[in-house]
Design an enzyme around this catalytic site. Structure first.
Site, short mmCIF file in Angstrom:
data_model
loop_
_atom_site.label_atom_id
_atom_site.label_comp_id
_atom_site.label_asym_id
_atom_site.label_seq_id
_atom_site.Cartn_x
_atom_site.Cartn_y
_atom_site.Cartn_z
N THR A 115 32.70 6.18 -40.41
CA THR A 115 34.40 6.91 -39.52
C THR A 115 35.04 7.38 -40.48
OG1 THR A 115 35.50 5.49 -39.52
CG2 THR A 115 34.25 6.09 -37.53
N LYS B 42 40.04 3.40 -48.29
CA LYS B 42 38.50 2.94 -47.63
C LYS B 42 39.78 0.96 -47.80
CE LYS B 42 35.19 5.44 -47.89
NZ LYS B 42 33.54 6.20 -48.86
N LYS C 73 43.74 -6.66 -45.89
CA LYS C 73 42.86 -6.54 -47.30
C LYS C 73 43.62 -5.77 -48.26
CE LYS C 73 38.98 -5.56 -44.24
NZ LYS C 73 38.13 -4.58 -43.43
N GLU D 192 31.20 -5.60 -45.44
CA GLU D 192 32.16 -5.07 -46.34
C GLU D 192 31.21 -3.61 -46.71
OE1 GLU D 192 34.58 -4.08 -46.53
OE2 GLU D 192 35.67 -4.87 -45.17
N ASP D 193 31.84 -2.42 -46.93
CA ASP D 193 31.57 -1.32 -47.77
C ASP D 193 33.02 -1.14 -49.10
OD1 ASP D 193 32.56 1.39 -46.58
OD2 ASP D 193 33.45 -0.41 -46.36
N SER E 10 38.04 -5.41 -39.10
CA SER E 10 38.12 -3.97 -39.19
C SER E 10 39.56 -4.03 -39.44
CB SER E 10 37.28 -3.26 -38.89
OG SER E 10 38.31 -1.89 -38.09
N ALA E 11 40.18 -2.85 -40.97
CA ALA E 11 41.50 -2.67 -40.17
C ALA E 11 41.70 -1.87 -39.91
CB ALA E 11 41.63 -2.54 -41.97
N ASP F 219 33.36 -5.06 -41.08
CA ASP F 219 33.88 -4.32 -40.80
C ASP F 219 32.96 -3.34 -40.41
OD1 ASP F 219 35.90 -2.80 -42.01
OD2 ASP F 219 33.90 -1.62 -43.93
N LEU F 220 33.80 -2.57 -39.74
CA LEU F 220 33.83 -1.78 -39.10
C LEU F 220 33.30 0.18 -39.44
CD1 LEU F 220 33.16 -0.36 -36.04
CD2 LEU F 220 35.75 0.56 -36.16
N ASP F 221 34.25 0.29 -40.73
CA ASP F 221 33.51 1.48 -40.60
C ASP F 221 33.10 1.46 -41.74
OD1 ASP F 221 35.80 2.79 -39.62
OD2 ASP F 221 37.69 2.92 -40.58
#
Length: 233
Positions: A25, A53, A155, A179-180, A124-125, A17-19
């Site tokens: 971000t 999120k 997701k 993931e977070d 990432s979304a 995942d990115l964020d």
């Protein structure tokens, strides 16, 4: 390092995942959604922002409108315009990002993955992932970025992680996802992939391994989580 590569030959790809995993971000998303919400007469506070999120842009807007009792007030075209306005504001906010904004532990992990030949894919979304990776100067560490517009459902549906495995050219069982967000962990597990989560162990209890923060991430940790989950599966 050939011995490490041998030990990892069954784990072939890491899906990121990115964020909240590669960089944070979330604060910029919050500010952009807060300002748009204010224009619509809806108060988007930090507590409600937690529900956004890992959720796509349009789905986030739908949740905000429902929260404000405006779910049926706007047309699809108007909603798309709101999403564009929010994203333009967000893009302005993130332009100041630099490699200093990479979360602890991520760059060493990416270097480990490169060294042993494991694929690294961004799942990432965020449609802004390519640009953010450029700002962070880490895009070259990744073997691919899944375009969220290319998957049927966001997701917590498994689509983006299944697409990530396909992009890496491997089976879902040969991947591990990081993931977070609870919705992201749910998506990883629904795809039949081992999940490592960053954050609150209670919120992210569905994950195979939960770490308090990214500084605890390493190839050894991912390998151990994958091996245990595979053995139990």
């Amino acid at each position: 390092m050939s011995d490490i590569k041998g030990e990892n030959e069954m784990l072939k790809a890491v899906l990121f995942d990115l964020d909240g995993v590669i960089t944070d971000t979330a604060k910029f998303h919050f500010l952009a959604w807060r300002d748009l919400g204010a224009e619509l007469g809806i108060t988007v506070d930090e507590a409600f922002n937690e529900e956004l999120k890992g959720v796509s842009r349009m789905d986030s807007l739908e949740r905000i409108l429902a929260f404000g009792g405006l779910a049926d007030k706007y047309s699809t075209a108007e909603k798309e315009a709101f999403c564009t306005k929010k994203n333009d504001h967000y893009l302005e906010l993130i332009q100041e990002m630099t490699p200093a904004d990479i979360l602890p532990g991520i760059l060493p992990l990416l270097e480990e993955l490169r060294e042993v030949g494991l694929k690294a894919i961004v799942t990432s979304a965020s449609k802004n992932a390519p640009g953010i990776l450029e700002l962070l100067q880490v895009k070259d560490y990744f073997d691919g970025i899944v375009d969220p517009a290319s998957v049927a459902a966001g997701k917590p549906a498994p689509d983006i992680f299944l697409a990530g495995a396909a992009l890496a050219g491997v089976q879902p069982a040969e991947c591990i996802g990081v993931e977070d967000a609870a919705s992201g962990v749910e998506a990883i597990k629904a795809a039949g992939i081992t999940a490592v989560a960053i954050g609150d162990a209670e919120v992210l209890a569905q994950a195979d391994r939960v770490l308090a923060d990214t500084s605890a991430l390493s190839l050894a940790v991912l390998r151990d989580a994958w091996e245990k989950a595979t053995a139990n599966g």
